[in-house]
Design an enzyme around this catalytic site. Structure first.
Site, PDB file in Angstrom:
ATOM      1  NE  ARG A  16      -1.252   2.494   2.835  1.00 38.24           N
ATOM      2  CZ  ARG A  16      -0.684   3.604   3.284  1.00 38.24           C
ATOM      3  NH1 ARG A  16      -0.591   4.670   2.530  1.00 38.24           N
ATOM      4  NH2 ARG A  16      -0.195   3.639   4.512  1.00 38.24           N
ATOM      5  CG  ASP A  17       3.406   4.296   2.921  1.00 39.52           C
ATOM      6  OD1 ASP A  17       2.983   5.233   2.234  1.00 39.52           O
ATOM      7  OD2 ASP A  17       4.167   4.456   3.893  1.00 39.52           O
ATOM      8  CG  HIS A 208       4.867   4.621   8.864  1.00 35.99           C
ATOM      9  ND1 HIS A 208       4.002   3.730   8.267  1.00 35.99           N
ATOM     10  CD2 HIS A 208       5.344   5.394   7.854  1.00 35.99           C
ATOM     11  CE1 HIS A 208       3.964   3.954   6.960  1.00 35.99           C
ATOM     12  NE2 HIS A 208       4.763   4.959   6.675  1.00 35.99           N
ATOM     13  CG  HIS A 210       8.772   7.287   4.792  1.00 29.48           C
ATOM     14  ND1 HIS A 210       8.424   7.130   3.473  1.00 29.48           N
ATOM     15  CD2 HIS A 210       7.694   6.903   5.507  1.00 29.48           C
ATOM     16  CE1 HIS A 210       7.170   6.684   3.392  1.00 29.48           C
ATOM     17  NE2 HIS A 210       6.703   6.537   4.621  1.00 29.48           N
ATOM     18  CB  CYS A 241       5.954  11.346   0.832  1.00 31.94           C
ATOM     19  SG  CYS A 241       4.563  12.404   1.282  1.00 31.94           S
ATOM     20  CG  ASN A 250       7.329   2.985   3.821  1.00 29.13           C
ATOM     21  OD1 ASN A 250       6.760   3.448   4.797  1.00 29.13           O
ATOM     22  ND2 ASN A 250       6.784   3.014   2.608  1.00 29.13           N
TER      23      ASN A 250
END
Ligand SMILES: [Zn+2]
Length: 298
Positions: A16-17, A208, A210, A241, A250
């Site tokens: 997803r991300d 979370h 990055h 992003c 990530n």
């Protein structure tokens, strides 16, 4: 290390991300293949896709189809990002058992990313949470920009703490605190966690990170020191992003696993199987593997 973390839960957010930030649409069959490979590595938490409007995120326009097609072994939990009630209704129709909701601690980021104020996003959350709870759905909340915002710069730890507390009070089961643009450092990370943990139990917090500035692994170690035991990561370091210039992906799942293995912290995940899955994906989509561990071992 101060706190004794013996077991860590890894939430794989690559499908997803990661994939939502790929420049090209990844075919549905490749997504399904990837998620099925991940489920065979020992990972028990995989964020499979997103049920947002295809206009907002065309890369994941096939979310419902992906969810329908993946194997769903009993012991693996697949979450799906939903932006609103409509997204939740679609998720319920597909039999989704865990959803993820999204807000940010920065007013400007929230405005640009989801087109509303933070207060309005919480208001939307509450309707979604109520309906989700009625259906026994587990809820993950993402708070973005916890260590910095591309528009507002640094963020007060107290702001993160009060927003996180609000989400938990609403009924969110787990809050993932995101350094969305990857600017945070270990000291800042610990200050933020300390502030939040005065209001929220540590076992409800995920981190979370990055890796834009190469601090992600150091920040994870700093989080472990304070007793955080849930971490989001993406195989091959997928992601980025669109709202943050130069934001890299990530933290790579492979690199997190190498860290945990070295610390003797149990994850239940086979690092070699994740490396294989990451390499397969990178070949399929013609992308450079961002995992240092994967590059070193292959
Ligand atoms: Zn992220």
């Amino acid at each position: 290390m101060n706190a004794e973390v013996e077991h860590v839960k890894i939430v794989e957010v690559g499908p997803r991300d990661g994939l939502q930030n790929e420049p090209l649409f990844v075919p549905t069959s490749t997504k399904v293949e990837l998620i099925n490979l991940l489920a065979k590595t020992g990972l028990k938490h995989i964020e499979a896709t997103s049920f947002v409007s295809p206009k907002a995120i065309p890369q994941l326009a096939d979310g419902a189809e992906v969810y329908r097609q993946i194997d769903k072994p009993e012991d693996v939990c697949y979450s799906v990002l939903v932006p609103n009630l409509k997204g939740l209704e679609n998720a319920l129709a597909c039999g989704v058992k865990e959803i993820a909701l999204f807000t940010a601690v920065s007013e400007s980021f929230t405005q640009r990313n989801i087109n509303c104020s933070i207060a309005e996003s919480i208001h939307r959350f509450s309707d979604v949470v109520t309906l989700a709870k009625q259906h026994g759905i587990r809820i993950r909340g993402y708070v973005s920009c916890v260590l910095g915002c591309p528009y507002e710069g640094s963020i007060e730890p107290q702001k993160v703490a009060s927003l996180t507390e609000q989400l938990i009070e609403l009924g969110v089961d787990e809050v993932s605190l995101g350094d969305t643009i990857g600017v945070g450092t270990p000291k800042q990370t610990q200050e933020m966690i300390k502030a939040v943990s005065e209001h929220v139990p540590l076992d409800k917090l995920a981190m979370h990170f990055h890796d834009t500035y190469g601090q992600a692994i150091a920040n994870i170690y700093a989080s472990l020191e304070l007793g955080v035991s849930i971490f989001d990561s993406a195989l091959a370091g997928l992601g980025g992003c669109p709202y943050a210039r130069g934001a890299s992906g990530n933290v790579a799942t492979e690199d997190v696993l190498y860290l945990m293995n070295g610390l003797g912290i149990e994850t239940g995940v086979d690092i070699y199987k994740v490396i294989m899955a990451g390499q397969t994906l990178c070949e399929r989509i013609g992308r450079e593997n961002q995992s240092k561990v994967s590059r070193a071992l292959s």
